[in-house]
Motif scaffolding. Structure first.
Motif, mmCIF file in Angstrom:
data_model
loop_
_atom_site.group_PDB
_atom_site.id
_atom_site.type_symbol
_atom_site.label_atom_id
_atom_site.label_comp_id
_atom_site.label_asym_id
_atom_site.label_seq_id
_atom_site.Cartn_x
_atom_site.Cartn_y
_atom_site.Cartn_z
ATOM 1 N N GLN A 115 0.810 -1.206 0.000
ATOM 2 C CA GLN A 115 0.000 0.000 0.000
ATOM 3 C C GLN A 115 0.852 1.268 0.000
ATOM 4 O OE1 GLN A 115 -3.574 0.085 -0.189
ATOM 5 N NE2 GLN A 115 -2.942 2.143 -0.794
ATOM 6 N N LYS A 168 -2.943 -3.408 15.452
ATOM 7 C CA LYS A 168 -3.039 -1.947 15.348
ATOM 8 C C LYS A 168 -3.110 -1.303 16.727
ATOM 9 C CE LYS A 168 -5.272 -2.068 10.801
ATOM 10 N NZ LYS A 168 -6.514 -1.838 10.030
ATOM 11 N N ASP A 202 -6.938 -5.730 14.124
ATOM 12 C CA ASP A 202 -7.178 -4.699 15.135
ATOM 13 C C ASP A 202 -6.256 -4.839 16.345
ATOM 14 O OD1 ASP A 202 -9.090 -3.603 13.530
ATOM 15 O OD2 ASP A 202 -10.820 -4.248 14.733
ATOM 16 N N VAL A 252 -7.813 -3.956 -1.641
ATOM 17 C CA VAL A 252 -9.013 -4.545 -1.042
ATOM 18 C C VAL A 252 -9.060 -6.021 -1.447
ATOM 19 C CG1 VAL A 252 -10.293 -2.372 -1.063
ATOM 20 C CG2 VAL A 252 -10.468 -3.918 -3.025
ATOM 21 N N ALA A 285 -0.007 -1.810 7.232
ATOM 22 C CA ALA A 285 -0.286 -2.447 5.945
ATOM 23 C C ALA A 285 0.937 -3.154 5.372
ATOM 24 C CB ALA A 285 -0.783 -1.415 4.941
ATOM 25 N N ARG A 319 -6.670 1.727 -3.289
ATOM 26 C CA ARG A 319 -6.562 0.970 -2.042
ATOM 27 C C ARG A 319 -6.552 -0.525 -2.324
ATOM 28 N NH1 ARG A 319 -4.382 3.871 1.389
ATOM 29 N NH2 ARG A 319 -5.003 2.367 2.987
ATOM 30 N N SER A 363 -7.153 -3.583 6.053
ATOM 31 C CA SER A 363 -8.372 -3.013 6.633
ATOM 32 C C SER A 363 -9.220 -4.044 7.358
ATOM 33 C CB SER A 363 -9.217 -2.371 5.523
ATOM 34 O OG SER A 363 -9.554 -3.329 4.523
ATOM 35 N N ASP A 364 -8.856 -5.320 7.277
ATOM 36 C CA ASP A 364 -9.624 -6.382 7.927
ATOM 37 C C ASP A 364 -9.566 -6.235 9.448
ATOM 38 O OD1 ASP A 364 -10.100 -9.227 9.046
ATOM 39 O OD2 ASP A 364 -10.574 -9.477 6.917
#
Length: 446
Positions: free
Chosen positions: A290, A324, A321, A427, A340, A425, A316-317
């Motif tokens: 990315q 992150k 989390d 995806v 990413a 992006r 983005s999945d």
């Protein structure tokens, strides 16, 4: 991808360290040998019991003119701060030593010797292209290598290696399998090196599995400053092709596999493509991420619409989390760490494996031998859906290991994801993983 051999249908690869070296390493492990021979620190010693800190190392190249992965050791340091703020591992502090292998064999050997000298219990979540330099010291000392980036064949053969992904073999085989369905003519642009000679075999394994003919093979220097000639040749060879029967003409596909030089190729490709029929580009994670997509113009850049195979879900999945959260709490302003980045993601999963191994030991000793032992005894490590549950059985040469016969006895995860660049992006192109075990098994290997 440097120094890798063409896949051969033998238990051990031919273009690798002599078989005797691996046999000696395995014998040393069986005897429980711990030969000690003769970078930055986050706050400890190796193991033992009691309150001693648990010491590991993470290495990767940085500040070089070739591949750089500074986010991997930076994230390892952040992980140590995070885990220590929560009481450590089984009540003991985690110390992370970091080392820059400088993208050369001398640097990789220095990092490995430092790991041995410091008595680390494992090397975790690291990147190096120089397995012939770093594995001998680790094997001599019995230090496990957990969650390397999958950039060398030794990571799939050494008895000390515990890989969490399938490296480039799975990415290219999976990419070929996907392109077989959607592409007309396919052209591979790859380094004109011994390592590059392997790449057509892997891509074609996926294409032929999907009933597609093999890709055209365009060779290129892996250190060129521009690729206009190769771009023109790839575009000319990837014009739309008509399938049999009522199948409509399909766009051709160009697959650059030049590692860090992929962006250089794409600059030349963007200038040349207007003069040729429309084609699609596709590549494996590691050639682009990315960050590179953003730097090249996002939705208006050359990667828009490209297929990209990866090992893990898109950044983005929600399954990322937890990682992150670590970054936000311990390294929010560290611009070396990008959630990413596949290197950072690999380091997170590798430390998940290491944490599970230490926790499985309870209050017992945490040493290189005990960490290796619990992994060899079949410890199962769930990763929250980022990979299949990981497990490395002691007998990796058994009849149920379908990848041992083509030289990958330590590969326990042959799953890939397919991603696509939409509006700048990355995806998911479709949900879930694709297992390419059978694709690799039936590759046209020599």
């Amino acid at each position: 991808m440097t120094g890798r051999r063409r896949i051969r249908s033998t238990f051990l690869p031919r273009h690798h360290r002599p078989v005797r070296a691996l046999a000696l390493a395995a014998g040393a492990l069986a005897a429980g040998a711990s030969l000690v021979t003769g970078c930055g620190v986050v706050p400890g010693t190796t193991g033992g019991s009691g309150d001693d800190p648990i010491k590991v190392m993470t290495w990767a190249p940085s500040d070089t003119e070739a591949t750089n992965k500074p986010g991997m050791p930076a994230f390892a340091e952040a992980y140590a701060r995070w885990i220590n703020s929560r009481g450590g591992l089984n009540g003991r502090r985690l110390t992370v030593l970091t080392c820059n292998d400088r993208n050369n064999g001398v640097g990789a050997a220095k990092c490995a010797r430092r790991a041995v000298k410091e008595h680390v219990v494992a090397v975790v979540g690291s990147y190096s292209q120089y397995a012939d330099s770093f594995f001998p010291p680790l094997e001599g000392a019995g230090i496990p290598y957990i969650g390397g980036y999958g950039v060398t064949n030794a990571e799939f053969t050494s008895p000390l290696s515990y890989p969490i992904n399938g490296g480039q073999p799975t990415l290219l085989a999976g990419l070929g399998k996907e392109l077989a369905r959607d592409c007309g003519n396919v052209t591979l642009v790859r380094p004109d090196t011994i390592a590059g000679d392997e790449l057509p075999v892997l891509l074609d394994s996926g294409l032929t599995t999907g009933g597609h003919r093999a890709a055209a093979d365009v060779r290129a220097a892996d250190d060129a400053s521009e690729y206009s000639a190769q771009s023109a040749k790839a575009l000319a060879g990837s014009g739309s092709a008509t399938g049999s029967g009522a199948v409509k003409a399909r766009e051709g596909c160009v697959v650059p596999a030049l590692g860090d030089r992929t962006s250089t190729f794409m600059d030349s490709f963007r200038r040349a493509r207007a003069e040729y029929p429309r084609v699609r580009t596709a590549m494996a994670m590691g050639s682009v991420d990315q960050t590179e997509i953003d730097a090249s113009g996002g939705a208006s850049g050359p990667y828009e619409g490209s297929y990209i195979t990866g090992w893990y879900p898109v950044a983005s999945d929600a399954r990322w989390d937890a990682m992150k959260k670590v970054i936000k709490e311990e390294a929010f302003d560290d611009n070396r760490i990008d959630s990413a980045d596949a290197g950072v993601q690999t380091t997170w999963i590798a430390y998940t494996v290491f944490r599970k191994a230490v926790e499985s030991l309870g209050g017992g000793e945490v040493t290189a031998d005990s960490v290796r032992g619990t992994l060899n005894d079949g410890l199962s490590v769930p990763t929250g859906g980022l990979t299949p549950t990981l497990r490395w059985p002691r007998d990796t040469w058994n009849a149920t290991n379908h990848l041992a016969s083509i030289g990958f006895p330590r590969m326990v995860n042959a799953n890939v994801t397919l991603q696509v660049v939409r509006q700048g992006r990355l995806v998911a192109a479709h949900e879930g993983f694709t297992d390419v075990t059978q694709t690799l098994r039936h590759a046209d290997i020599d």
